[in-house]
Design an enzyme around this catalytic site. Structure first.
Site, PDB file in Angstrom:
ATOM      1  N   LYS A  21       0.828  -1.207   0.000  1.00 18.28           N
ATOM      2  CA  LYS A  21       0.000   0.000   0.000  1.00 18.28           C
ATOM      3  C   LYS A  21       0.859   1.252   0.000  1.00 18.28           C
ATOM      4  O   LYS A  21       0.626   2.193  -0.767  1.00 18.28           O
ATOM      5  CB  LYS A  21      -0.913   0.004   1.226  1.00 18.28           C
ATOM      6  CG  LYS A  21      -1.782   1.253   1.344  1.00 18.28           C
ATOM      7  CD  LYS A  21      -2.374   1.435   2.713  1.00 18.28           C
ATOM      8  CE  LYS A  21      -1.360   2.003   3.684  1.00 18.28           C
ATOM      9  NZ  LYS A  21      -1.951   2.719   4.822  1.00 18.28           N
ATOM     10  N   ASN A  22       1.878   1.276   0.860  1.00 13.97           N
ATOM     11  CA  ASN A  22       2.682   2.483   1.019  1.00 13.97           C
ATOM     12  C   ASN A  22       3.648   2.727  -0.138  1.00 13.97           C
ATOM     13  O   ASN A  22       4.312   3.773  -0.177  1.00 13.97           O
ATOM     14  CB  ASN A  22       3.446   2.436   2.344  1.00 13.97           C
ATOM     15  CG  ASN A  22       2.519   2.597   3.540  1.00 13.97           C
ATOM     16  OD1 ASN A  22       1.438   3.154   3.427  1.00 13.97           O
ATOM     17  ND2 ASN A  22       2.936   2.088   4.690  1.00 13.97           N
ATOM     18  N   ARG A  26      -4.450  10.299   5.357  1.00 14.19           N
ATOM     19  CA  ARG A  26      -3.410  11.326   5.404  1.00 14.19           C
ATOM     20  C   ARG A  26      -2.480  11.289   4.202  1.00 14.19           C
ATOM     21  O   ARG A  26      -1.898  12.300   3.831  1.00 14.19           O
ATOM     22  CB  ARG A  26      -2.588  11.170   6.689  1.00 14.19           C
ATOM     23  CG  ARG A  26      -3.332  11.490   7.961  1.00 14.19           C
ATOM     24  CD  ARG A  26      -2.391  11.496   9.150  1.00 14.19           C
ATOM     25  NE  ARG A  26      -1.309  12.451   8.968  1.00 14.19           N
ATOM     26  CZ  ARG A  26      -1.378  13.740   9.237  1.00 14.19           C
ATOM     27  NH1 ARG A  26      -2.493  14.262   9.702  1.00 14.19           N
ATOM     28  NH2 ARG A  26      -0.343  14.533   9.039  1.00 14.19           N
ATOM     29  N   CYS A  44      -4.377  12.346  13.624  1.00  6.68           N
ATOM     30  CA  CYS A  44      -4.221  10.913  13.373  1.00  6.68           C
ATOM     31  C   CYS A  44      -4.186  10.206  14.716  1.00  6.68           C
ATOM     32  O   CYS A  44      -3.624  10.715  15.683  1.00  6.68           O
ATOM     33  CB  CYS A  44      -2.940  10.647  12.599  1.00  6.68           C
ATOM     34  SG  CYS A  44      -2.610   8.907  12.295  1.00  6.68           S
ATOM     35  N   ARG A  67       1.885  13.626  13.161  1.00  6.11           N
ATOM     36  CA  ARG A  67       2.462  13.477  11.831  1.00  6.11           C
ATOM     37  C   ARG A  67       2.375  14.784  11.029  1.00  6.11           C
ATOM     38  O   ARG A  67       1.728  14.854   9.997  1.00  6.11           O
ATOM     39  CB  ARG A  67       1.790  12.330  11.078  1.00  6.11           C
ATOM     40  CG  ARG A  67       1.986  10.997  11.767  1.00  6.11           C
ATOM     41  CD  ARG A  67       1.935   9.835  10.813  1.00  6.11           C
ATOM     42  NE  ARG A  67       0.595   9.346  10.626  1.00  6.11           N
ATOM     43  CZ  ARG A  67       0.291   8.211   9.997  1.00  6.11           C
ATOM     44  NH1 ARG A  67       1.255   7.466   9.493  1.00  6.11           N
ATOM     45  NH2 ARG A  67      -0.937   7.812   9.859  1.00  6.11           N
ATOM     46  N   ASP A  76       5.436   0.103  12.068  1.00  2.00           N
ATOM     47  CA  ASP A  76       4.184  -0.509  11.621  1.00  2.00           C
ATOM     48  C   ASP A  76       4.049  -1.977  12.015  1.00  2.00           C
ATOM     49  O   ASP A  76       3.010  -2.598  11.754  1.00  2.00           O
ATOM     50  CB  ASP A  76       4.036  -0.376  10.104  1.00  2.00           C
ATOM     51  CG  ASP A  76       3.557   1.004   9.681  1.00  2.00           C
ATOM     52  OD1 ASP A  76       3.196   1.800  10.565  1.00  2.00           O
ATOM     53  OD2 ASP A  76       3.530   1.289   8.470  1.00  2.00           O
ATOM     54  N   ARG A  94      -8.135  -0.733   5.387  1.00  2.00           N
ATOM     55  CA  ARG A  94      -7.317   0.316   4.775  1.00  2.00           C
ATOM     56  C   ARG A  94      -5.978  -0.227   4.289  1.00  2.00           C
ATOM     57  O   ARG A  94      -5.409   0.306   3.335  1.00  2.00           O
ATOM     58  CB  ARG A  94      -7.053   1.452   5.772  1.00  2.00           C
ATOM     59  CG  ARG A  94      -8.251   2.317   6.093  1.00  2.00           C
ATOM     60  CD  ARG A  94      -7.845   3.477   6.994  1.00  2.00           C
ATOM     61  NE  ARG A  94      -6.637   4.116   6.489  1.00  2.00           N
ATOM     62  CZ  ARG A  94      -5.535   4.336   7.202  1.00  2.00           C
ATOM     63  NH1 ARG A  94      -5.489   3.966   8.471  1.00  2.00           N
ATOM     64  NH2 ARG A  94      -4.496   4.924   6.659  1.00  2.00           N
TER      65      ARG A  94
END
Length: 418
Positions: free
Chosen positions: A22-23, A92, A116, A121, A304, A397
């Site tokens: 995803k990132n 975000r 968040c 952040r 994470d 997500r």
């Protein structure tokens, strides 16, 4: 609203395939704005965050065609430059559209992302860099407004190695006049994947993977084809889960070199791990040893995976210390782990975990994306009934069909309407 139910106590066996990161996919999709034409992006995960950025980019004039995990991105008719609050507030990472829009269209109006659950952040480093490159920046009614006739290359030192900040500057710099040097840049694999994508578009970039990235701007970019790297956080979640559940699991379609710090810690806890070119095999220990971790920017232990590792240590033998150095509020999952019987003491940025022989099933509530995965792992080892995990929209997500993948490994886990 859905919930996930888990009946714990069953070992995990078999194979699991890891989805695209995803990132990495989010900045790559944003970077498509830098050119006109149709780019083909492969291995795009099916996630809520991906849907969100597609909806925002659709408002800008981008057209998408999906076939399986491949996504054709047509940026030939981008005419708008506004990312509205209604969508940006849910993700975000929408701030990644700022750099490409200013560089390509000369203007952008993007809602401030807001707060968040895991920390503030702040995006001040993004704004400072673009202003230094010549953009006129101002805030108006909760929106970031940026205008620039032509961005100019600069040398910038980032106070912290922010991932999205590094990515935003990289994207903007590809169309800027002159050379941009980013010092104290983020080194994450997702940053490197974006650099690889930009190079395939015709950009000249060097130094990605180190703390100094150099972008020679001013070249016209072209539409391209690219395959997103596997998600190292998803792979790490299954790695930890297999070790927790006395599993014998093969994790396919991953990059073991992206997980070196995690593999070392899981091995230290007693798991037997064999590393291959594109897959990892994990055999969980009969007795989990306690291990200390400290989250760090890549290549250190990723923040994470901190919550998932805490669930792991909650059933280890002895005490373990977990130090969080990236986000100030990333222990908010602790109260939910305690509901399952975990013994955890918090002292500032440190958590002291005393492992228990077993956790006990209970209803819990997810507070953020990685906390959701943490509670799934805890539920897989909890006894005495069903663990109910509520507010799992966080999970959707960032994890593609997580419960179905665990089902294929033998877990008793399923989704129901709450």
């Amino acid at each position: 609203m859905d919930k996930i139910l888990v009946e714990g106590g069953y070992p995990l066996t078999g194979e699991v395939s890891i989805s695209g990161a995803k990132n990495a996919a989010l900045p790559i999709l944003a970077a498509c704005l830098l050119t006109e034409g149709v780019s083909l992006i492969h291995n795009v995960p099916s996630l809520r965050d991906i849907d969100t950025i597609k909806r925002i980019m659709g408002l800008l004039g981008v057209e998408f065609q999906q076939q399986g995990s491949s996504l054709a991105v047509n940026t030939g008719n981008v005419q708008h430059h506004v990312a509205p609050y209604e969508l940006v507030k849910t993700m975000r990472a929408s701030i990644l559209l700022l750099g490409p829009l200013v560089a390509k269209l000369g203007k952008a109006r993007i809602s401030l992302p807001g707060g968040c659950a895991i920390g503030a952040r702040p995006i001040n480093l993004h704004l400072k860099a673009l202003a230094s490159m010549g953009a006129n920046m101002y805030l108006d009614k909760g929106y970031i407004n940026a205008k620039a006739r032509r961005l100019k290359g600069i040398e910038i030192f980032l106070d912290i190695p922010t991932v999205t900040g590094t990515e935003n500057i990289m994207m903007a710099a590809t169309l800027a006049e002159g050379t941009t040097v980013i010092k104290n840049a983020a080194k994450e694999p997702e940053v490197q994947d974006l650099a690889e994508f930009l190079r395939s578009m015709g950009a000249t970039i060097s130094g990605d993977g180190t703390d100094t990235i150099i972008i020679e701007g001013g070249k016209e970019l072209r539409a391209t084809e690219h395959r997103v790297i596997p998600d190292r956080i998803e792979a790490g979640t299954f790695l930890i889960g297999a070790a927790m559940c006395a599993g014998d699991v093969t994790i396919k379609n991953c990059r073991p070199e992206h997980l070196t710090a995690v593999i070392e810690k899981v091995e230290s806890a007693g798991a037997r791990i064999r590393v291959h070119q594109d897959h990892i095999t994990v055999q969980g220990p009969e007795r989990i040893e306690s291990v200390d971790i400290k989250t760090m920017p890549y290549p250190g232990f990723p923040t994470d995976l901190q919550a998932q590792f805490m669930a792991f240590m909650s059933v280890a033998d002895g005490w373990s210390m977990i130090r969080e150095t990236i986000f100030e509020n990333r222990f908010i999952h602790v109260s939910e782990l305690r509901r399952l019987g975990a013994e955890i003491e918090i002292n500032g940025a440190q958590a002291l975990v005393r492992g228990q022989k077993q956790l006990l099933a209970a209803p819990v509530m997810a507070t953020d994306l990685r906390a959701s995965a943490c509670l799934v792992l805890a539920g897989l080892v909890a006894r005495g009934g069903l663990t109910e995990i509520h507010r799992i929209y966080h999970l959707d997500r960032g994890y593609e069909s997580l419960e179905k993948k665990f089902q294929r490994l033998g877990a008793r886990i399923w989704r129901e309407k709450a």
